[in-house]
Design a protein around this motif. Structure first.
Motif, PDB file in Angstrom:
ATOM      1  N   ILE A 418     131.017  16.418  88.858  1.00 55.14           N
ATOM      2  CA  ILE A 418     129.695  16.358  89.162  1.00 55.14           C
ATOM      3  C   ILE A 418     129.380  15.064  89.629  1.00 55.14           C
ATOM      4  O   ILE A 418     128.738  14.715  90.286  1.00 55.14           O
ATOM      5  CB  ILE A 418     129.062  17.862  88.754  1.00 55.14           C
ATOM      6  CG1 ILE A 418     128.799  19.024  88.545  1.00 55.14           C
ATOM      7  CG2 ILE A 418     127.427  16.928  88.587  1.00 55.14           C
ATOM      8  CD1 ILE A 418     128.362  19.536  87.624  1.00 55.14           C
ATOM      9  N   TYR A 419     129.943  14.298  88.271  1.00 52.45           N
ATOM     10  CA  TYR A 419     129.469  12.450  88.543  1.00 52.45           C
ATOM     11  C   TYR A 419     130.001  12.213  89.809  1.00 52.45           C
ATOM     12  O   TYR A 419     129.387  11.198  89.579  1.00 52.45           O
ATOM     13  CB  TYR A 419     129.454  12.154  86.614  1.00 52.45           C
ATOM     14  CG  TYR A 419     129.407  10.806  86.592  1.00 52.45           C
ATOM     15  CD1 TYR A 419     127.795  11.081  86.646  1.00 52.45           C
ATOM     16  CD2 TYR A 419     129.997  10.168  86.440  1.00 52.45           C
ATOM     17  CE1 TYR A 419     127.309   9.496  86.296  1.00 52.45           C
ATOM     18  CE2 TYR A 419     129.051   8.546  86.367  1.00 52.45           C
ATOM     19  CZ  TYR A 419     128.036   8.681  86.794  1.00 52.45           C
ATOM     20  OH  TYR A 419     127.865   6.923  85.809  1.00 52.45           O
ATOM     21  N   ARG A 420     131.203  12.566  89.288  1.00 53.29           N
ATOM     22  CA  ARG A 420     131.774  11.528  91.260  1.00 53.29           C
ATOM     23  C   ARG A 420     131.504  12.062  92.134  1.00 53.29           C
ATOM     24  O   ARG A 420     131.011  11.258  92.978  1.00 53.29           O
ATOM     25  CB  ARG A 420     132.924  11.436  90.665  1.00 53.29           C
ATOM     26  CG  ARG A 420     133.709  11.091  89.491  1.00 53.29           C
ATOM     27  CD  ARG A 420     135.782  11.014  88.770  1.00 53.29           C
ATOM     28  NE  ARG A 420     136.211  12.210  88.643  1.00 53.29           N
ATOM     29  CZ  ARG A 420     136.802  13.135  89.959  1.00 53.29           C
ATOM     30  NH1 ARG A 420     136.321  12.990  90.871  1.00 53.29           N
ATOM     31  NH2 ARG A 420     137.128  14.546  89.503  1.00 53.29           N
ATOM     32  N   GLU A 421     131.124  13.165  92.722  1.00 53.84           N
ATOM     33  CA  GLU A 421     130.828  13.345  93.662  1.00 53.84           C
ATOM     34  C   GLU A 421     129.257  13.191  94.111  1.00 53.84           C
ATOM     35  O   GLU A 421     128.419  13.114  95.041  1.00 53.84           O
ATOM     36  CB  GLU A 421     130.677  15.511  93.610  1.00 53.84           C
ATOM     37  CG  GLU A 421     130.249  15.838  94.437  1.00 53.84           C
ATOM     38  CD  GLU A 421     131.302  15.801  95.637  1.00 53.84           C
ATOM     39  OE1 GLU A 421     131.060  15.721  96.848  1.00 53.84           O
ATOM     40  OE2 GLU A 421     132.662  15.558  95.760  1.00 53.84           O
ATOM     41  N   MET A 422     128.142  13.020  92.558  1.00 56.35           N
ATOM     42  CA  MET A 422     127.101  13.049  93.636  1.00 56.35           C
ATOM     43  C   MET A 422     126.663  11.731  94.548  1.00 56.35           C
ATOM     44  O   MET A 422     125.618  11.875  94.072  1.00 56.35           O
ATOM     45  CB  MET A 422     125.893  12.770  91.456  1.00 56.35           C
ATOM     46  CG  MET A 422     125.354  13.670  91.573  1.00 56.35           C
ATOM     47  SD  MET A 422     124.366  15.176  91.977  1.00 56.35           S
ATOM     48  CE  MET A 422     123.787  15.917  90.501  1.00 56.35           C
ATOM     49  N   PRO A 423     127.343  10.652  93.642  1.00 55.22           N
ATOM     50  CA  PRO A 423     126.510   9.607  94.649  1.00 55.22           C
ATOM     51  C   PRO A 423     126.918   9.650  96.193  1.00 55.22           C
ATOM     52  O   PRO A 423     126.243   9.384  97.592  1.00 55.22           O
ATOM     53  CB  PRO A 423     127.065   8.452  94.446  1.00 55.22           C
ATOM     54  CG  PRO A 423     128.302   8.652  92.712  1.00 55.22           C
ATOM     55  CD  PRO A 423     128.076  10.568  92.974  1.00 55.22           C
ATOM     56  N   LEU A 424     127.970  10.736  96.643  1.00 51.76           N
ATOM     57  CA  LEU A 424     128.241  11.027  97.858  1.00 51.76           C
ATOM     58  C   LEU A 424     127.330  11.322  98.718  1.00 51.76           C
ATOM     59  O   LEU A 424     127.046  10.690 100.049  1.00 51.76           O
ATOM     60  CB  LEU A 424     129.580  11.934  97.858  1.00 51.76           C
ATOM     61  CG  LEU A 424     129.921  11.966  99.352  1.00 51.76           C
ATOM     62  CD1 LEU A 424     129.997  10.258 100.226  1.00 51.76           C
ATOM     63  CD2 LEU A 424     131.274  13.183  98.756  1.00 51.76           C
ATOM     64  N   ASN A 425     126.620  12.515  98.139  1.00 51.26           N
ATOM     65  CA  ASN A 425     125.302  13.148  99.840  1.00 51.26           C
ATOM     66  C   ASN A 425     124.192  11.707  99.384  1.00 51.26           C
ATOM     67  O   ASN A 425     123.860  11.880 100.549  1.00 51.26           O
ATOM     68  CB  ASN A 425     124.432  14.320  99.077  1.00 51.26           C
ATOM     69  CG  ASN A 425     125.565  15.552  98.893  1.00 51.26           C
ATOM     70  OD1 ASN A 425     126.176  15.471  99.878  1.00 51.26           O
ATOM     71  ND2 ASN A 425     124.831  15.955  97.895  1.00 51.26           N
ATOM     72  N   SER A 426     123.900  11.250  98.734  1.00 47.01           N
ATOM     73  CA  SER A 426     122.914   9.864  99.593  1.00 47.01           C
ATOM     74  C   SER A 426     123.654   8.645 100.223  1.00 47.01           C
ATOM     75  O   SER A 426     123.084   7.945 100.986  1.00 47.01           O
ATOM     76  CB  SER A 426     122.952   9.367  97.573  1.00 47.01           C
ATOM     77  OG  SER A 426     121.799   8.098  97.768  1.00 47.01           O
ATOM     78  N   ILE A 427     124.801   8.350  99.862  1.00 46.21           N
ATOM     79  CA  ILE A 427     126.021   8.004 101.020  1.00 46.21           C
ATOM     80  C   ILE A 427     125.837   8.234 102.662  1.00 46.21           C
ATOM     81  O   ILE A 427     125.544   8.033 103.273  1.00 46.21           O
ATOM     82  CB  ILE A 427     126.927   7.173 100.211  1.00 46.21           C
ATOM     83  CG1 ILE A 427     126.863   6.689  99.552  1.00 46.21           C
ATOM     84  CG2 ILE A 427     127.840   6.189 101.258  1.00 46.21           C
ATOM     85  CD1 ILE A 427     128.166   5.926  98.308  1.00 46.21           C
ATOM     86  N   TRP A 428     127.059   9.473 102.672  1.00 43.29           N
ATOM     87  CA  TRP A 428     127.332   9.899 104.034  1.00 43.29           C
ATOM     88  C   TRP A 428     125.634  10.667 104.537  1.00 43.29           C
ATOM     89  O   TRP A 428     125.105  11.120 103.644  1.00 43.29           O
ATOM     90  CB  TRP A 428     128.447  10.692 103.881  1.00 43.29           C
ATOM     91  CG  TRP A 428     128.676  12.112 103.154  1.00 43.29           C
ATOM     92  CD1 TRP A 428     127.411  12.766 103.065  1.00 43.29           C
ATOM     93  CD2 TRP A 428     129.162  12.312 103.425  1.00 43.29           C
ATOM     94  NE1 TRP A 428     127.642  13.898 102.660  1.00 43.29           N
ATOM     95  CE2 TRP A 428     128.898  13.909 102.716  1.00 43.29           C
ATOM     96  CE3 TRP A 428     130.631  12.510 103.069  1.00 43.29           C
ATOM     97  CZ2 TRP A 428     129.915  15.293 102.358  1.00 43.29           C
ATOM     98  CZ3 TRP A 428     131.512  13.519 103.219  1.00 43.29           C
ATOM     99  CH2 TRP A 428     131.141  15.154 102.509  1.00 43.29           C
TER     100      TRP A 428
END
Length: 546
Positions: A418-428
């Motif tokens: 989850i921690y590794r996944e979290m930044p992605l939705n803010s980026i793409w």
């Protein structure tokens, strides 16, 4: 061999539970936004997604990552991506639940809210396979710009059958679609795209072009078709690009490599080149940007839903752990500081859920002017604020588990994933600055300020801090409608709408604590800094996953 120690005080994993039945904030949000909605399907989906078998599929799909095969063993170019069988099991479940193009059939009440709730629940299990699901949802209405393609592909984009094979459309019971927008030199500035489209003729699918160029981020390259942007004589335009041409031959889409990403491991993200690939015009030449914005609205909704789901899962794991783990003579969940942290996380999670489902309601009611305006305003607001909060949230939830939360353990460490996944939705689908600027554009549409005032009105008179912000918001919008202050404005709008929703849908303990902390200033700059008068026990009990 003699035993050196006994293993005890180690929690059992959160498994075999119903994700929907135990998600009280989501159920209350559905009652508020879609009171006539039948939730039997969500109950069944929640039981499936919480099962040990599906959790195993999620682990395997992430640990056995996609593999690119550019050529077969005889040297023929094939450009295929091989996935673990668990990936396909997850995809079948998502497609079977209608989380892709099904809402556009309009066959159920509040189809977008129903789909949003299912999407959120699925994200708790595994978010990365949802990339092609989300893109299929977003591109389906855009295909109406090409009547021939829409007639052939539309029904199969809504089909509940998943078929991963690369073969002609007429041989497939269901299909998925992706998008290809960004290039090396431009990123979010798609006007800088250099990929060229040259008209070749016309057929049953309309005006046909030969496309030459590249895409730097081309997610889910094994989808059956894509909507891409390319430069045509009249300017940047939108094109339909199938993997297999109507005559059964493979299109000239060459996968160069797969991205080695921080997270989102089960999903293949690629770099591709087009060598006179066959594509069909969607809409008018030179109108590619407006069509992207329409599709981006839908995928940005999914970013908000996805982060909300990840928050809920991280919170559930933290609550499960702290209820079982003892330290200093009692369970962690009974320690005063841990109570503060868990209650604070629960507030953030519930507020995210409330805002994301409210946004989904706006897409179900596009016939109403107020809902059209709210969809326009809340899409960038929710995408900006919920996704920005996600990474901080995941770090704090991980800390509740101590070192155990930081361990991957062959995919068993869900919190680390989850921690590794979290930044992605803010980026793409548009990073934070893009969202803040999009809010400024939205505020110029119709009477946006009046729409926000109307949205907040039902919650007035119950929380002094909310009343003060609601009173000040029109002037703040006027004063802060500049690029330099756009992020702060997006934050303020998000918090005001979240507070208004919680006042109307959540127990008093939740609404009181949210307004006191987020609006009233009784809060620090980290999770776990709620005021001492907070009803921690009630908030935590409401959030429990069992």
């Amino acid at each position: 061999m003699n035993s050196t120690h006994e293993v005890f005080n180690q929690p059992t994993p959160l498994v075999d539970y119903n994700l929907f039945d135990t998600h009280r904030p989501l159920r209350d949000a559905l009652k508020f936004n879609a009171p006539a909605l039948q939730t039997t399907q969500l109950h069944e989906l929640g039981a499936t997604l919480g099962s040990a078998a599906m959790q195993t599929h999620a682990r395997l799909a992430n640990t056995h990552t996609p593999q690119l095969h550019t050529h077969d063993r005889f040297g023929r170019r094939i450009d295929e991506v091989e996935f673990h069988p668990s990936y396909h099991a997850l995809m079948q479940t998502a497609v079977g639940a209608g989380l892709h193009g099904t809402p556009w059939t309009g066959l159920s009440a509040s189809p977008h809210v129903l789909r949003a709730a299912g999407f959120m629940l699925f994200t708790e299990l595994e978010p990365s396979i949802l990339c092609p699901i989300s893109m299929t949802y977003a591109v389906t209405p855009a295909l109406r710009g090409n009547a021939g393609v829409h007639a052939d592909w539309g029904p199969k984009l809504a089909s509940l059958w998943y078929d991963p094979a690369l073969k002609p459309l007429h041989d497939k019971p269901g299909v998925t679609m992706g998008m290809g927008m960004t290039e090396k030199q431009g990123g979010s500035d798609v006007r800088a795209n250099t990929t060229q489209a040259v008209r070749e003729g016309s057929d049953a699918w309309g005006e046909r072009y030969a496309v030459t160029g590249h895409k730097w981020f081309f997610s889910a390259p094994m989808c059956d078709a894509f909507l891409i942007l390319a430069q045509a004589p009249a300017g940047l335009s939108c094109f339909f690009l199938p993997r297999v041409r109507p005559d059964g031959s493979r299109n000239a889409i060459h996968i160069q490599r797969l991205k080695d990403k921080l997270g989102n491991k089960a999903n293949a993200s690629s770099e591709v080149e087009f060598q006179r690939a066959s594509a069909w015009l969607v809409g008018e030449e030179g109108r590619g940007i407006p069509q992207i914005l329409e599709m981006g609205t839908m995928t940005r909704l999914d970013c908000s839903l996805g982060t909300s789901g990840l928050m809920r899962q991280a919170l559930g794991i933290a609550l499960n752990h702290t209820a079982q783990r003892h330290a200093f003579g009692k369970p962690l969940v009974e320690q005063p500081l841990m109570k503060n942290v868990l209650a604070d996380l629960a507030l953030e999670s519930e507020a995210a859920t409330a805002l994301a489902i409210r946004l989904a309601r706006a897409f179900d009611q596009q016939g109403a002017e107020h809902e059209r305006l709210m969809a326009r305003l809340l899409t960038p607001v929710a995408k900006f604020w919920i996704c920005k909060r996600g990474s901080h949230f995941a770090q704090e939830a991980m800390e509740c588990l101590g070192g155990n939360g930081y361990v991957e353990e062959g995919g068993e460490g869900v919190m680390a994933r989850i921690y590794r996944e979290m930044p992605l939705n803010s980026i793409w689908e548009g990073a934070g600055n893009i969202m803040a600027l999009d809010l400024l554009r939205g505020l110029r549409k119709g009477d946006a300020v009046a729409a926000l005032v109307h949205e907040l009105a039902p919650a007035r008179g119950q929380q002094a801090a909310l009343d003060r912000l609601a009173d000040a918001l029109p002037a703040r919008i006027e004063a802060m409608a500049s690029e330099a202050e756009a992020r702060r404005l997006a934050q303020d709008v998000a918090l005001a709408v979240q507070a208004a929703l919680l006042v109307q849908t959540a127990p008093a303990a939740v609404a009181d604590a949210f307004c006191a902390s987020r609006l009233g200033g009784d809060w620090g700059q980290a999770f776990g800094t709620l005021g001492a008068g907070t009803d921690f026990d009630s908030i935590i009990q409401r959030a429990q996953p069992r």
